[in-house]
Design an enzyme around this catalytic site. Structure first.
Site, short mmCIF file in Angstrom:
data_model
loop_
_atom_site.label_atom_id
_atom_site.label_comp_id
_atom_site.label_asym_id
_atom_site.label_seq_id
_atom_site.Cartn_x
_atom_site.Cartn_y
_atom_site.Cartn_z
N HIS A 27 0.82 -1.21 0.00
CA HIS A 27 0.00 0.00 0.00
C HIS A 27 0.85 1.26 0.00
CE1 HIS A 27 -3.00 2.72 2.28
NE2 HIS A 27 -3.44 2.59 1.04
N ARG A 28 0.84 1.98 -1.11
CA ARG A 28 1.66 3.18 -1.28
C ARG A 28 3.15 2.84 -1.13
NH1 ARG A 28 -2.06 7.07 2.67
NH2 ARG A 28 -4.06 6.27 1.90
N GLU A 68 1.05 -0.63 -4.84
CA GLU A 68 -0.02 0.32 -5.14
C GLU A 68 0.48 1.72 -4.89
OE1 GLU A 68 -3.37 2.99 -3.69
OE2 GLU A 68 -1.63 2.22 -2.61
N ASP A 125 -0.70 6.11 -5.56
CA ASP A 125 -1.77 7.05 -5.89
C ASP A 125 -1.21 8.09 -6.84
OD1 ASP A 125 -3.75 6.15 -3.68
OD2 ASP A 125 -1.89 6.56 -2.59
N HIS A 145 -0.91 11.04 -2.47
CA HIS A 145 -2.22 10.57 -2.03
C HIS A 145 -3.21 11.69 -1.73
CE1 HIS A 145 -5.29 9.28 0.91
NE2 HIS A 145 -5.34 8.20 0.15
N GLU A 185 -3.53 3.87 -8.61
CA GLU A 185 -4.82 4.43 -8.19
C GLU A 185 -4.93 5.87 -8.63
OE1 GLU A 185 -7.63 5.62 -4.39
OE2 GLU A 185 -6.00 4.19 -4.04
N LYS A 198 -6.40 9.41 -8.53
CA LYS A 198 -7.06 10.22 -7.51
C LYS A 198 -7.79 11.43 -8.10
CE LYS A 198 -6.60 9.38 -3.70
NZ LYS A 198 -7.34 8.43 -2.82
N ASP A 217 0.11 -2.28 4.36
CA ASP A 217 1.23 -1.37 4.59
C ASP A 217 2.53 -2.14 4.87
OD1 ASP A 217 -0.44 0.94 4.47
OD2 ASP A 217 -1.05 0.59 6.56
#
Length: 276
Positions: free
Chosen positions: A34-35, A61, A63, A76, A136, A138, A265
């Site tokens: 995640h990120r 992943e 953003d 993000h 992702e 945004k 994470d």
């Protein structure tokens, strides 16, 4: 001898049922950072992305937004207040040159001082063979032509990148422009405290995903997602990913339910926990 073999078979079956042996579901589930490896490094930076690859995550992943001068950058929040130096300026109102002056690492740790906001084009080359990047979006559909250009220039294989977004219009447009890419529609389900009902209903989620020609759903992990839930999604010819899970017990439950991937994470920590 037959009785012995039969007894051993029963023991193996019992062990698998109790979770003592890694089942195919646990081995097949995709772990997505995640990120990046955001528990240890500043999210959505090259430091975080590269650390995740070093930890052998299956996917990363990130953003992305479109800057004022039409550059795709990894970030993000709408503003830079939390992770970009403390100002309330919006990402979309800044040029790439302005964004590159920001310190996107110090908020996490002094050792990451000076870490810049990266371009998507700087992240794409980091993807190892057999891994993939979850992008992702945004912002809105205005990003699609620039995303298409960046991906084409990077020359990555189609299965090394996919797009996720809460905006069904973005998912629809990406799939129209780049049908070779996997596209997952992001959504969140909530449980009504009074009625106990979960909304949106799964039927509605499936209907929307199919109407925009998405390849699957990417939902917030929740107690409603069990084997029956996953089966309904799969019967609709859709994939299912969940976010954001850092608890090994919950990850183990979701993996056994049959989800395709789990966003976390802590990719290395979660993978190690699932393999025990």
């Amino acid at each position: 001898m037959k009785n012995f073999a039969s007894g051993m078979l029963l023991m193996v079956i019992a062990t698998i049922a109790s979770g003592g042996i890694n089942t195919p579901a646990l081995q097949a589930v995709e772990i997505v950072a995640h990120r990046g490896a955001s528990h240890d490094a500043p999210e959505n930076t090259l430091a975080s992305v590269n650390l995740a690859w070093e930890k052998n995550t299956d996917g990363v992943e990130i953003d992305v937004y479109l800057s004022k001068d039409n550059q795709i950058v990894a970030f993000h929040d709408k503003t830079m207040k939390r992770t970009g130096g403390g100002t309330d300026l919006r990402i979309v109102d800044q040029t790439l040159a302005e964004l590159k002056k920001l310190d996107a690492g110090s908020w996490k740790s002094p050792k990451y001082k000076g870490e810049q906001i990266p371009l998507l084009s700087e992240i794409l080359p980091t993807i190892p063979e057999g891994k993939r990047l979850f992008i992702e979006v945004k912002c809105g559909p205005e990003i699609v032509p620039f995303l298409k250009a960046d991906l084409k220039k990077a020359g990555r294989k189609a299965d090394q990148t996919c797009v996720i977004c809460f905006g069904s219009d973005v998912c629809r447009d990406v799939k129209q422009e780049m049908p070779e890419l996997k596209v997952y529609w992001l959504s969140g389900q909530r449980k009504d405290k009074e009625t106990g009902e979960w909304t949106p209903k799964l039927e509605s989620l499936i209907e929307t995903a199919q109407s925009i020609h998405a390849d699957g759903l990417d939902l917030n992990a929740n107690e409603k997602i069990d084997a029956e839930f996953v089966q309904q999604v799969k019967q609709a010819n859709l994939g299912l990913y969940v976010w954001t899970v850092n608890n090994p017990d919950e990850a183990n439950r979701l993996a056994k339910a049959g989800v395709d991937g789990i966003t976390t994470d802590r990719p290395a920590f979660l993978r190690d926990a699932l393999e025990k």
